[in-house]
Design an enzyme around this catalytic site. Structure first.
Site, short mmCIF file in Angstrom:
data_model
loop_
_atom_site.label_atom_id
_atom_site.label_comp_id
_atom_site.label_asym_id
_atom_site.label_seq_id
_atom_site.Cartn_x
_atom_site.Cartn_y
_atom_site.Cartn_z
N SER A 64 0.74 -1.22 0.17
CA SER A 64 -0.16 0.04 -0.01
C SER A 64 0.85 1.28 -0.03
CB SER A 64 -0.98 0.17 1.15
OG SER A 64 -2.08 -0.94 0.88
N TYR A 170 -10.64 2.54 5.36
CA TYR A 170 -9.70 2.36 4.42
C TYR A 170 -9.96 1.21 3.23
CZ TYR A 170 -4.74 1.39 3.12
OH TYR A 170 -3.32 1.44 2.35
N SER A 171 -10.05 1.83 2.04
CA SER A 171 -10.48 0.79 1.05
C SER A 171 -9.57 0.95 -0.29
CB SER A 171 -12.21 1.34 0.64
OG SER A 171 -12.40 0.66 -0.42
N ASN A 172 -9.05 0.01 -0.72
CA ASN A 172 -8.02 -0.41 -1.74
C ASN A 172 -9.08 0.15 -3.17
OD1 ASN A 172 -5.64 -1.66 -0.79
ND2 ASN A 172 -6.85 -3.15 -0.04
N GLY A 314 3.00 -0.46 3.79
CA GLY A 314 2.54 -1.29 3.03
C GLY A 314 2.88 -2.92 3.21
#
Length: 376
Positions: A64, A170-172, A314
């Site tokens: 991330s 939190y969202s990819n 990440g």
């Protein structure tokens, strides 16, 4: 960066790396830049059962930490007047049925409310799965290709988490949408745009946007995944896998040197105008004590130690990345750990303790501080 210091000149850091490698990780490589110069070191092993240490100039999947690169690209387009932070995303990406209230700012800040493509855990513990990323299912299909549009449609087929702009989660998916936005606005593939805007100007020759390629070019440590099959535990080398399942939410490959150069350039205003650097680093509450989120970066207050850090760590498939810098870029810490991952994330607590320890030693006075960001 200053001349590289030898291990003997920073014996405490070298000892810390050795102890971290012995705490359950396969290996670690780290780079520190501060008023004393630049120090690099590694400990543990590049491969399970091997004796060679991870190369200090080795490449690794940064997970991330990719999001900070994506955010910078978006903000460069904002600086050029190609798009606005408060532009509704649906105006530029009309084919997905996005809520018209979701803005570019909400994507970068994780306040859009869109479902996380890698799954969500509700407050009652209920798990809503997304794209497969764990267990035997992922191992068996780790070379499958997903297109970013496919990931977005999967995520948008799930209920929104909340009304746009009302909360933080939190969202990819936000950063896959950001990728599609970059490609739509510029008319060029993400890898090409990343190269011409960030990688080439900064000389980041060790950094790669892999898209669907499973390869890690150049020297690198190996990553592993452990799972159960018919009652037996198996450990598989997953260094090579197709990262398109996470796309721009966490697919990039880099080095500790390149990440340090990137952080230095960002804080020095070489990538963005000063007002947008300030906007990027203005935190919104995340619900994590002393930890806010700006636009593609966490903003961490050092508590009793004083000071602020700009960071985005990440974690992906047996690699964990640390990327920290002071707002003026005077002190920078970048690192990669390679380890045996599993569905239970059994090393998560150890990783958090490791992160705290390194941050305290490099930026603080050595006193305990329990503040840390999510690993992913």
């Amino acid at each position: 960066m200053s001349a590289t210091l030898t291990t003997q000149e920073r014996p405490r850091l070298h000892k810390t790396l050795q102890e971290i490698a012995e705490s359950g990780f396969v290996g670690i490589q780290m780079r520190v830049h501060d008023e004393r110069g630049t120090w690099t070191g590694s400990a543990g092993a590049a491969e399970l059962g091997g004796t060679a240490r991870p190369p200090t100039d080795g490449r690794f999947r940064i997970g991330s930490s990719t999001k900070t690169f994506i955010a910078v690209l978006i903000l460069q387009l904002v600086a050029e007047g190609e798009i606005g932070l408060d532009t509704p995303v649906a105006e530029r990406l009309p084919g997905f049925g996005l809520d018209g209230r979701i803005t570019v700012r909400m994507l970068l800040q994780h306040t859009s409310g869109v479902f996380n493509l890698t799954g969500e855990v509700d407050e009652d513990g209920t798990v809503t799965p997304g794209v497969p990323w764990a267990g035997r299912e992922w191992v068996d299909n780790r070379f499958a290709t997903y297109r970013p549009e496919e990931l977005v449609r999967l995520a948008l087929s799930k209920p929104a988490r909340f009304e746009p702009g009302t909360r933080w989660s939190y969202s990819n998916t936000n950063y896959v949408l950001a990728r599609l936005l970059i490609e739509k606005v510029t008319g060029r593939p993400l890898a090409q745009e990343m190269g011409r805007r960030i990688l080439d100007p900064l000389g980041l020759s060790g950094t790669v946007v892999p898209d669907a390629s499973p390869e890690i070019p150049g020297p690198h440590a190996h990553a592993y995944y452990r799972y159960e099959d018919a009652g037996q535990e198996k450990t598989v080398d997953v260094t090579r896998h197709n990262p398109s399942w996470i796309s721009s939410g966490g697919d990039m490959i880099s080095t500790t040197q390149d990440l340090a150069t990137f952080v230095s350039a960002l804080t020095a205003g070489r990538l963005l105008p000063a007002d947008l650097v300030a906007e990027m680093c203005a935190p919104r509450s995340t619900g994590i004590p002393e930890m806010g989120y700006g636009l593609g970066v966490f903003v961490q207050e050092m508590g009793s130690n004083g000071g602020t850090l700009i960071t985005h760590n990440g974690g992906v498939a047996g690699y964990a990345t640390l990327m920290y810098g002071t707002p003026d870029g005077s002190t920078i810490l970048t690192a990669s750990l390679n380890y045996v991952d599993d569905a239970a994330m059994s090393l998560a607590e150890t990783f958090q303790k490791t992160t705290r320890r390194l941050v305290e030693e490099v930026f603080g006075d050595g006193s305990a501080d329990e503040t840390t960001q999510p690993a992913d």
